[in-house]
Design a protein around this motif. Structure first.
Motif, PDB file in Angstrom:
ATOM      1  N   ASP A   8       0.824  -1.204   0.000  1.00 14.60           N
ATOM      2  CA  ASP A   8       0.000   0.000   0.000  1.00 14.60           C
ATOM      3  C   ASP A   8       0.863   1.261   0.000  1.00 14.60           C
ATOM      4  O   ASP A   8       0.498   2.273  -0.593  1.00 14.60           O
ATOM      5  CB  ASP A   8      -0.941   0.012   1.196  1.00 14.60           C
ATOM      6  CG  ASP A   8      -2.015  -1.063   1.100  1.00 14.60           C
ATOM      7  OD1 ASP A   8      -2.274  -1.552  -0.030  1.00 14.60           O
ATOM      8  OD2 ASP A   8      -2.587  -1.422   2.151  1.00 14.60           O
ATOM      9  N   ALA A   9       2.009   1.198   0.663  1.00 14.08           N
ATOM     10  CA  ALA A   9       2.920   2.347   0.679  1.00 14.08           C
ATOM     11  C   ALA A   9       3.450   2.626  -0.725  1.00 14.08           C
ATOM     12  O   ALA A   9       3.563   3.782  -1.135  1.00 14.08           O
ATOM     13  CB  ALA A   9       4.074   2.087   1.644  1.00 14.08           C
ATOM     14  N   GLU A  10       3.783   1.577  -1.461  1.00 15.48           N
ATOM     15  CA  GLU A  10       4.261   1.755  -2.840  1.00 15.48           C
ATOM     16  C   GLU A  10       3.180   2.398  -3.705  1.00 15.48           C
ATOM     17  O   GLU A  10       3.464   3.292  -4.503  1.00 15.48           O
ATOM     18  CB  GLU A  10       4.662   0.415  -3.438  1.00 15.48           C
ATOM     19  CG  GLU A  10       5.920  -0.169  -2.850  1.00 15.48           C
ATOM     20  CD  GLU A  10       6.207  -1.585  -3.346  1.00 15.48           C
ATOM     21  OE1 GLU A  10       5.293  -2.240  -3.899  1.00 15.48           O
ATOM     22  OE2 GLU A  10       7.344  -2.032  -3.175  1.00 15.48           O
ATOM     23  N   ALA A  11       1.956   1.960  -3.517  1.00 12.96           N
ATOM     24  CA  ALA A  11       0.862   2.470  -4.340  1.00 12.96           C
ATOM     25  C   ALA A  11       0.473   3.898  -3.965  1.00 12.96           C
ATOM     26  O   ALA A  11       0.067   4.683  -4.821  1.00 12.96           O
ATOM     27  CB  ALA A  11      -0.345   1.551  -4.224  1.00 12.96           C
ATOM     28  N   GLY A  12       0.610   4.237  -2.699  1.00  8.86           N
ATOM     29  CA  GLY A  12       0.141   5.553  -2.244  1.00  8.86           C
ATOM     30  C   GLY A  12       1.241   6.452  -1.720  1.00  8.86           C
ATOM     31  O   GLY A  12       0.996   7.278  -0.840  1.00  8.86           O
ATOM     32  N   LEU A  13       2.456   6.318  -2.259  1.00 12.64           N
ATOM     33  CA  LEU A  13       3.588   7.097  -1.745  1.00 12.64           C
ATOM     34  C   LEU A  13       3.351   8.607  -1.764  1.00 12.64           C
ATOM     35  O   LEU A  13       3.638   9.279  -0.772  1.00 12.64           O
ATOM     36  CB  LEU A  13       4.866   6.734  -2.495  1.00 12.64           C
ATOM     37  CG  LEU A  13       6.133   7.402  -1.965  1.00 12.64           C
ATOM     38  CD1 LEU A  13       6.392   7.023  -0.519  1.00 12.64           C
ATOM     39  CD2 LEU A  13       7.319   7.034  -2.832  1.00 12.64           C
ATOM     40  N   PRO A  14       2.811   9.185  -2.844  1.00 14.28           N
ATOM     41  CA  PRO A  14       2.608  10.639  -2.823  1.00 14.28           C
ATOM     42  C   PRO A  14       1.729  11.113  -1.665  1.00 14.28           C
ATOM     43  O   PRO A  14       2.028  12.122  -1.024  1.00 14.28           O
ATOM     44  CB  PRO A  14       1.947  10.937  -4.178  1.00 14.28           C
ATOM     45  CG  PRO A  14       2.398   9.822  -5.058  1.00 14.28           C
ATOM     46  CD  PRO A  14       2.479   8.611  -4.162  1.00 14.28           C
TER      47      PRO A  14
END
Length: 82
Positions: A8-14
């Motif tokens: 989830d961090a990779e997908a929602g980094l911004p």
């Protein structure tokens, strides 16, 4: 403090960076175990300073003070007749 898994961090980094920018601490987990943290820059700098090696000796310690100017005593350390 928020916790998010790595995928989830990779997908929602911004979005996570935006949260960290506002002062929030985010823990990133892998397989349910904490492996990293996303923190505001100020917090990272404070942690980095806290982990810095300490100066050795009085002279090194005094050099760490900002705007400290020490004048050296021009007198010889001993009275010697030459």
């Amino acid at each position: 403090m928020s916790t998010v898994n790595l995928k989830d961090a990779e997908a929602g980094l911004p979005e996570l960076v935006d949260k960290a920018e506002t002062g929030e601490f985010i823990t990133i987990t892998r397989h349910g175990k904490p492996v990293a943290a996303l923190v505001p820059v100020e917090a990272a700098e404070l942690a980095r300073k806290a982990m810095a090696p300490r100066p050795v000796g009085l002279a090194s310690y005094l050099k760490t003070f900002p705007d400290l100017e020490v004048e050296r005593n021009p007198a010889p350390s001993r009275d010697v007749d030459l």
